[in-house]
Design an enzyme around this catalytic site. Sequence first.
Site, PDB file in Angstrom:
ATOM      1  CB  THR A   1      76.441  50.957 -24.680  1.00 16.63           C
ATOM      2  OG1 THR A   1      76.140  49.883 -23.785  1.00 16.63           O
ATOM      3  CG2 THR A   1      75.394  52.056 -24.542  1.00 16.63           C
TER       4      THR A   1
ATOM      5  CB  CYS B   1      98.574  57.184 -42.208  1.00 13.44           C
ATOM      6  SG  CYS B   1      96.812  57.239 -42.100  1.00 13.44           S
TER       7      CYS B   1
HETATM    8  N1  PLP Z   1      90.389  55.125 -45.455  1.00 11.55           N
HETATM    9  C1  PLP Z   1      90.852  56.285 -45.942  1.00 11.55           C
HETATM   10  C2  PLP Z   1      90.947  56.470 -47.417  1.00 11.55           C
HETATM   11  C3  PLP Z   1      91.245  57.294 -45.079  1.00 11.55           C
HETATM   12  O1  PLP Z   1      91.725  58.440 -45.570  1.00 11.55           O
HETATM   13  C4  PLP Z   1      91.144  57.081 -43.665  1.00 11.55           C
HETATM   14  C5  PLP Z   1      91.599  58.119 -42.709  1.00 11.55           C
HETATM   15  O2  PLP Z   1      92.512  58.839 -42.962  1.00 11.55           O
HETATM   16  C6  PLP Z   1      90.629  55.857 -43.216  1.00 11.55           C
HETATM   17  C7  PLP Z   1      90.273  54.914 -44.131  1.00 11.55           C
HETATM   18  C8  PLP Z   1      90.499  55.579 -41.748  1.00 11.55           C
HETATM   19  O3  PLP Z   1      89.365  56.219 -41.198  1.00 11.55           O
HETATM   20  P1  PLP Z   1      89.316  56.547 -39.620  1.00 11.55           P
HETATM   21  O4  PLP Z   1      90.279  57.654 -39.375  1.00 11.55           O
HETATM   22  O5  PLP Z   1      87.894  56.958 -39.374  1.00 11.55           O
HETATM   23  O6  PLP Z   1      89.643  55.292 -38.913  1.00 11.55           O
END
Ligand code: PLP
Length: 383
Positions: free
Chosen positions: A239, A325
Site C-alpha cells: 500500500t 554512511c
Molecule cells: N545515493 C547517494 C548518492 C546518496 O547520497 C544516498 C544517501 O545518502 C543514497 C543513494 C541513498 O538514498 P536513501 O537515503 O534515500 O536510501
Amino acid sequence: MTDEPIYLDHNATTAPDGRVIDALRHALAVAWGNPSSVHAPGLAARDVVARARDAVARLVGIDSSEVVFTSGGTEAIALAVWSAWQRRGRGRSRVVVSAVEHPAVLEAARALAPQGADVRTCRVDGRGRIDLDELRALVDGTTAFAAVMYANNEVGTLQPVREAASICAAAGVPLLCDAVQAVGKIPVSMRDVGADYLAVSAHKLYGPKGIGCLCVKHGAACVPIIPGGGQEGGARSGTENVSGIAGFGEACRLACERAGEQARMAALRDDLETRILRATGAAVVGVPGERLPNTIGLLLERVDAQALVIRLSARGVYVSAGSACHTGKSKGSHVLAAMGIGEERGRSFVRVSLGAGTTREEVARAGDIIVAEVERCRSRSGR
Ligand code: PLP
C-alpha cells in the site's frame, strides 16, 4: 548577530520544508484512504499520489508513467540493479560500476556475484571523475548493465553522465544513474542524460525520509523486488506511502521553483570556501567547475576531521567528516581512496554542504567558527 545553529550538512539530509510538512499533514489527516479503494477516501488518496507523481516527473523531465515510488534512494537503486540483472541478454554477466558509487550501488552489485556477476570497477581520476576510456573498454557485448552516479555525495564531483550514457547505449548496455545528490540541487533531465534508470530520494531535497523513486525509461526492464498486491503498476507492491509521496511531490514542486538558484548557492559556497582556504591553507577536493554548487570537500592538514566535527557541533555548526554512511565507521572512505587520497590524509577530510536556506550571514559566521576551530585543533595536535 545571532548564535542560531548553522546546518551545513545538506548532503546527509535536509530539514523538510514547511510546505512539505503541510502536504504530509494533509495526506495523513484528509487523504488517508487506500489508493486502491474505489470509494471517495480511496479516490482522494489516489489523487494525491497522482499529483505527486506528476510533480516528480516534471522535475526530472519524464512521463509520470515512468515513476515508480520506492522507500527511498537505496530501494530505487536495488530495484534498478535487480531489474537490469534479471533481464540481461545472453552472455552478459559483467556489471560495471564507477569506483565512487554510493554503497547502495556497490553492495547491490556485489550481491549479484553469487549469481555469476563479474563486477568491475571503473576508475576515477584525482578529482573523482570516471575514466571514460576505461568505461569504454569495460562496457561491451558481455556487459549486463553499468552504474555511473550523477553527483558524488562526499566530494560533489559531477560525472560525465551523458558521455557515459552514450558509451553504454552504443554497446546496448542499460545505464543506472544514481541522481540522489543531484536532483533538487541542479537541473536534471533524465532524457537529456540518456540513462535507462534514474534514482531519486526525497530527503535530499527538503522532502521526508523513507520515500523516493526509480525513474524507469519506457521500455527498460522493471522486475519487482517486492511482490504482492501489484501497486505501482506491478513494479513495487505494498500500500502506497501516501503521506510520504505527497511530501515528496511537494518537495519536487518546490525544487522546480528553486531552479534558478544555483548561481546564488555557488556564490555562497565560493565565499565560504575562500574564507576557509585563505585562513587554513586547506586543499579542496573535487573538480572546481564541475561539482555540486553546494558542496565543499576539504582536506585540512594536521586536523582530525572527526574531532573537528564534534568541536564544531558544540559551537552550533553542523558539518560532516565524509558521508553520513561512513561516519562512525573505522574504515576510510572508498571515494577518497579511489581518488588516490590515502587513509591518513583522508582522516582530515571534512564535507561542508550548503542548503537552499543558507544565508550570507551564516556563511560569514560559519567561516569564522570553522577557521577558529581548525586553528584550535592544530594547536592541540602541535603540542
Ligand atoms: N545515493 C547517494 C548518492 C546518496 O547520497 C544516498 C544517501 O545518502 C543514497 C543513494 C541513498 O538514498 P536513501 O537515503 O534515500 O536510501
